[in-house]
Design a protein around this motif. Sequence first.
Motif, PDB file in Angstrom:
ATOM      1  N   SER A 352     -29.647   9.875  18.107  1.00 32.20           N
ATOM      2  CA  SER A 352     -30.109   8.942  17.084  1.00 32.20           C
ATOM      3  C   SER A 352     -30.725   9.656  15.897  1.00 32.20           C
ATOM      4  CB  SER A 352     -31.122   7.978  17.690  1.00 32.20           C
ATOM      5  OG  SER A 352     -30.519   7.235  18.713  1.00 32.20           O
ATOM      6  N   ASP A 353     -31.167  10.900  16.100  1.00 28.61           N
ATOM      7  CA  ASP A 353     -31.730  11.646  14.971  1.00 28.61           C
ATOM      8  C   ASP A 353     -30.643  12.438  14.234  1.00 28.61           C
ATOM      9  OD1 ASP A 353     -31.176  13.604  16.787  1.00 28.61           O
ATOM     10  OD2 ASP A 353     -33.200  14.445  16.872  1.00 28.61           O
ATOM     11  N   PHE A 380     -33.557   2.917  27.031  1.00 27.23           N
ATOM     12  CA  PHE A 380     -34.082   3.932  26.109  1.00 27.23           C
ATOM     13  C   PHE A 380     -34.354   5.208  26.892  1.00 27.23           C
ATOM     14  CE2 PHE A 380     -37.454   1.074  27.518  1.00 27.23           C
ATOM     15  CZ  PHE A 380     -38.323   1.956  28.150  1.00 27.23           C
ATOM     16  N   ASN A 382     -36.895   8.419  26.651  1.00 25.29           N
ATOM     17  CA  ASN A 382     -38.176   8.801  26.008  1.00 25.29           C
ATOM     18  C   ASN A 382     -38.394   7.937  24.775  1.00 25.29           C
ATOM     19  OD1 ASN A 382     -38.700  10.880  27.841  1.00 25.29           O
ATOM     20  ND2 ASN A 382     -37.097  12.042  26.841  1.00 25.29           N
ATOM     21  N   ARG A 383     -38.568   7.195  24.294  1.00 26.42           N
ATOM     22  CA  ARG A 383     -38.706   6.347  23.116  1.00 26.42           C
ATOM     23  C   ARG A 383     -37.418   6.209  22.269  1.00 26.42           C
ATOM     24  NH1 ARG A 383     -44.029   5.649  19.287  1.00 26.42           N
ATOM     25  NH2 ARG A 383     -43.447   3.531  18.705  1.00 26.42           N
ATOM     26  N   GLY A 385     -34.186   4.622  21.552  1.00 26.25           N
ATOM     27  CA  GLY A 385     -33.406   3.477  22.005  1.00 26.25           C
ATOM     28  C   GLY A 385     -31.936   3.828  22.127  1.00 26.25           C
ATOM     29  N   PHE A 443     -39.669  -2.283  23.249  1.00 27.86           N
ATOM     30  CA  PHE A 443     -40.337  -1.106  23.834  1.00 27.86           C
ATOM     31  C   PHE A 443     -40.498   0.025  22.822  1.00 27.86           C
ATOM     32  CE2 PHE A 443     -38.784  -2.965  27.851  1.00 27.86           C
ATOM     33  CZ  PHE A 443     -39.927  -2.843  28.618  1.00 27.86           C
ATOM     34  N   THR A 444     -39.434   0.279  22.060  1.00 26.28           N
ATOM     35  CA  THR A 444     -39.420   1.509  21.248  1.00 26.28           C
ATOM     36  C   THR A 444     -39.934   1.297  19.836  1.00 26.28           C
ATOM     37  OG1 THR A 444     -37.187   1.099  20.417  1.00 26.28           O
ATOM     38  CG2 THR A 444     -37.375   2.313  22.492  1.00 26.28           C
ATOM     39  N   SER A 445     -39.869   0.054  19.331  1.00 25.98           N
ATOM     40  CA  SER A 445     -40.040  -0.314  17.920  1.00 25.98           C
ATOM     41  C   SER A 445     -38.932   0.315  17.077  1.00 25.98           C
ATOM     42  CB  SER A 445     -41.425   0.025  17.378  1.00 25.98           C
ATOM     43  OG  SER A 445     -41.632   1.398  17.294  1.00 25.98           O
ATOM     44  N   GLU A 446     -38.800  -0.194  15.866  1.00 23.02           N
ATOM     45  CA  GLU A 446     -37.673   0.196  15.005  1.00 23.02           C
ATOM     46  C   GLU A 446     -37.823   1.651  14.532  1.00 23.02           C
ATOM     47  OE1 GLU A 446     -34.242  -0.867  14.144  1.00 23.02           O
ATOM     48  OE2 GLU A 446     -35.411  -2.720  14.294  1.00 23.02           O
ATOM     49  N   PRO A 447     -36.813   2.493  14.773  1.00 21.16           N
ATOM     50  CA  PRO A 447     -36.923   3.874  14.303  1.00 21.16           C
ATOM     51  C   PRO A 447     -36.675   3.981  12.799  1.00 21.16           C
ATOM     52  CG  PRO A 447     -34.791   3.551  15.341  1.00 21.16           C
ATOM     53  CD  PRO A 447     -35.549   2.252  15.467  1.00 21.16           C
ATOM     54  N   ARG A 448     -37.126   5.069  12.223  1.00 19.10           N
ATOM     55  CA  ARG A 448     -36.857   5.313  10.801  1.00 19.10           C
ATOM     56  C   ARG A 448     -35.369   5.655  10.641  1.00 19.10           C
ATOM     57  NH1 ARG A 448     -40.283   9.984   8.961  1.00 19.10           N
ATOM     58  NH2 ARG A 448     -41.942   8.471   8.712  1.00 19.10           N
ATOM     59  N   ILE A 450     -32.362   7.743   9.475  1.00 20.51           N
ATOM     60  CA  ILE A 450     -32.194   9.156   9.144  1.00 20.51           C
ATOM     61  C   ILE A 450     -31.256   9.270   7.941  1.00 20.51           C
ATOM     62  CG2 ILE A 450     -31.309  11.371  10.026  1.00 20.51           C
ATOM     63  CD1 ILE A 450     -33.766  10.530  11.527  1.00 20.51           C
ATOM     64  N   LYS A 474     -27.367  16.858   7.683  1.00 19.37           N
ATOM     65  CA  LYS A 474     -28.615  16.122   7.453  1.00 19.37           C
ATOM     66  C   LYS A 474     -29.274  16.560   6.149  1.00 19.37           C
ATOM     67  CE  LYS A 474     -31.344  15.362  11.196  1.00 19.37           C
ATOM     68  NZ  LYS A 474     -31.909  15.712  12.517  1.00 19.37           N
TER      69      LYS A 474
END
Lengths: 475, 94
Positions: A352-353, A380, A382-383, A385, A443-448, A450, A474
């Motif tokens: 996801s990153d 998920f 570790n955090r 999702g 659980f994780t909340s919305e990620p930023r 990338i 990136k």
Amino acid sequence: MNSTDVIKVNKVFNSFEELFKQIQINDGMTISFHHHLREGDNVMFQVLKSIQKIGVKGVTLACTSLMNTHDFIADMLGDGTVSKIQTSGLKGKLACMALSGEMPEPVIFRSHGSRARAVSDGELKVDIAFIAASAADIFGNANALDGPSAFGSLGYGVWEAKNAKKTVIVTDYLSQSILRDISISQSYTDAVMIVPSIGNTAGVKAGSLKEKGNPRDSVIASNVANTIINCGMELDQSAIQMGSGSVSLQVGRHLNGYMKERGKKFKFGLGGITQDLIDMLNDGTVDSLLDVQSFDPKACYSIKNNKNHHEIDVNTYANPLNKSSAVNFLDIAVLSATEIDTDWNVNVLTGSDGSIIGAIGGHQDVAAASKITIIAAPLFRNRIGVIRKKVNTVVTPGENVDILVTDFGIAVKESRQDIIKSLTDKGIKVLKIEDLYKKCISFTSEPRTISFTDKVAGIVQAPDGKVQDYIYKKV
Amino acid sequence: MKSASCGKAKKGDVLITVSSIDSEKVVINIRSKVKELYAHEIEKTVREIVSQAGKTNLEITVDDYGALDFALRARLITALQRLQEKGDDTDVLA
């Protein structure tokens, strides 16, 4: 040289210096390797170091896959020995280099089936295939079943040998008598290179093949087994691919018990062969194993002694363009995911990153062909999702996926009303993938989000060779 | 300087270390496996809990291994309590 001299040519070499006098290696050539030895491979290191030593530059490295143990290639990209990479997956330093734009050319990612197609339809022309084998004889016959470093099926290597212009078998065991089990015939072999060691077979089980499970994996495995048993498919005489890893192993144990109790038998088990599938073969709950890659060196004994444990090459496994590949007969497939989105698209290559963390493997081939394709994954990790609105990289398009099984429930695609009805009738709760997405975010909340540049770091092919997606550098 | 910590440097968990500092600020250092995706959420939670507790003069180091928000909250609250329990005159590291 007349024809009798050709027949008498000695194929066996003990030094790379002598080998390269016979087998010319030039700047810009394409060379290939297989990845059966996985993290235990030491052949690529020895061959590439020898090539680097004689000063050959601009080599295209076409590997069936690459692992952490191949980090040393980073230096060879730096000094120009290697200029391009084609593979199924990328890890460690090489994955970082690809993403940071340090590679001169984008990496081409292919599934195993796509690789089989590319070497046979001329898209990927291999000049020299260096094939790790655990045993060879003086005529150049080879297998991966004999010798001290036996690793099982030679499925990827066989097809490389048949399609490369030149084939060099690299082994640490030269049999004095002609091999009985011949995976690669002498008719394809130009040379046999003897090295002190081809690698450490303990490394075959390293990496993504961790057996050690946790309670979460047990819940997922139990949900997967329940789904398979109740999805409406008659399991007797059906064909299955389950994959590797702790979830798959546990699914195998559940199904073995279920089939044994009812006197049922799968027609065949396909793909990467684990100890659990071998147990099922021995217990009579699967009729045959079609083994393109052994995930456990114990498979050697089974292939040699059980006539129903077949070594198959990757062409037979999954080439989409041949007359009949085995994946086309699959009824049920269990596959993994780094991410899956609410349109059912699956990513197994990037995280996801945006980093490259996996490999396509047979994912695309199997999902496209299997009657029912199940993705098994935790909600998920570790955090991070697993269920997203949009995956970073589409590896397998959503149209080829039917069911998502997580530790928080099962979702079935709307269009598979047959499966939804079967499961619901059996009292299994079927959710919408959007429900699981919401649960995941709770659980994780919305990620930023990338950010990526528009510079292509990798090209992800579809099995037919068209572009499935791009991996971008990136910001 | 007083210090206290809570949590583990382990997958899915978070190790939080809180120290009293001379400045009236709250300094937050975040090291995380998921920093790119969740640094903003981690900082938001830390600021929220610190302000609810009415604390300043703190340096908070978050060594995160992908903990979910509730775990982060629990670890931070406990670390702050442990710091409090040490009183004003001790100088013992946790």
